[in-house]
Design an enzyme around this catalytic site. Structure first.
Site, short mmCIF file in Angstrom:
data_model
loop_
_atom_site.label_atom_id
_atom_site.label_comp_id
_atom_site.label_asym_id
_atom_site.label_seq_id
_atom_site.Cartn_x
_atom_site.Cartn_y
_atom_site.Cartn_z
N ASP A 216 17.18 9.67 56.69
CA ASP A 216 17.58 10.94 57.30
C ASP A 216 19.10 11.00 57.37
OD1 ASP A 216 18.41 10.18 60.44
OD2 ASP A 216 17.03 8.78 59.49
N ASP A 218 22.26 11.29 59.79
CA ASP A 218 22.51 10.99 61.20
C ASP A 218 22.78 12.30 61.93
OD1 ASP A 218 22.63 8.81 63.02
OD2 ASP A 218 24.79 9.03 63.15
#
Length: 299
Positions: A216, A218
């Site tokens: 992902d 951050d």
């Protein structure tokens, strides 16, 4: 480390699996073994086997079932255990968050640098009674990095060679301000586990390399709030499948018999011990039997 009369080393490849990676498919002659170390118990038993006929050892970093948090890991025991069973090379696979737009979820980064922001971990095998100062200016084995990049590209995986891994303490994720700060430092990814792992591998004279697997962006990213847990988990396990394929592809390359490491990883302690032999604490030296046995015996 098995070495023949010509100095050629028969590698034994250690693989440390991070979040989502708790085993290696296709292993033959599989056997889980308990390994004891002077530093306590490692995260789990070690899985021994052969892949493409090559010997390898797998350690689930957080234990099977992911029961140990990043701060609770016994990093010294993990690295000692791998060295104790004869590993010469260690491939680390780690889930990370991305700090750069061009490194999206599903992307792999072959790390070459670290910034260590951890504070609650034992970071060295050495200390009072036997002091050593080991260089970690270049904490990753370039030979292993070359092999990992080549294997990833051969599989068509999205991969970037080179990048800085910011290791935070955790277990919480970053604040927005921290995330923005780390981006301003030029960091590529952020994770919680590869320090002090890389430092300890260098102290143990093990060739070490990290593949950071992005799950992902951050919290700096404007789309972060739209990301759901199930999306992250989906990427996590997709990355794990690609990581298994990468391990299978890279083992024949790093598993070739070789001489001394061209990057010098296997000689990191050559001039690092500073405590005079007569002043070394025998109990401390005994704990270093495997990690630093090569130089301690020479002294």
């Amino acid at each position: 480390m098995a070495e023949d009369a010509t100095g050629t080393v028969e590698p034994l490849i250690g693989i440390i699996g991070g979040s989502g990676l708790y085993d290696i498919d296709g292993l033959e002659e599989k056997e889980w073994r308990t390994v004891e170390t002077p530093w306590g118990a490692p995260s789990d038993d070690l899985l021994f086997g052969r892949l493409h006929g090559l010997r390898c050892v797998f350690l689930p970093r957080h234990g099977r079932g992911h029961k140990i948090s990043p701060s609770g890991l016994n990093y010294r025991a993990n690295i000692d255990a791998l060295k104790r069973v004869g590993c010469t090379d260690v491939l680390s696979l780690s889930a990370v968050g991305s700090l750069k737009e061009e490194l999206p979820p599903g992307h792999f980064v072959v790390i070459d640098q670290f910034i260590d922001r951890t504070f609650a971990r034992e970071k060295s095998f050495f200390g009072t009674g036997c002091v050593a100062h080991v260089s970690v200016a270049h904490p990753v084995c370039s030979r292993l990095g070359d092999a990992l990049e080549g294997a990833a590209r051969g599989l068509g995986l999205p991969v970037t060679r080179g990048g800085t891994y910011l290791t935070m303490e955790g277990p919480q994720f970053s604040t927005y301000a921290e995330s923005v700060l780390y981006r301003s430092w030029g960091c590529s990814v952020i994770g919680m586990t590869n320090m002090p792992e890389a430092k300890l591998a260098r102290e143990a004279e093990l060739c070490y390399a990290t593949v950071a697997m992005v799950t992902d962006y951050d919290c700096w990213h404007e789309g972060h709030d739209a990301v759901t847990v199930d999306q992250v988990v989906k990427v996590l396990f997709g990355n794990a499948d690609n990581a298994r394929a990468l391990v299978k592809a890279v083992l024949p390359v790093v598993g070739q018999n070789r001489g001394l490491c061209s990057a010098g990883c296997d000689r990191a302690l050559e001039y690092s011990l500073i405590t005079a032999p007569a002043a070394r604490d025998p109990e401390v030296v005994a704990k270093l039997d495997v990690v630093a046995g090569r130089v301690l015996k020479a002294a």
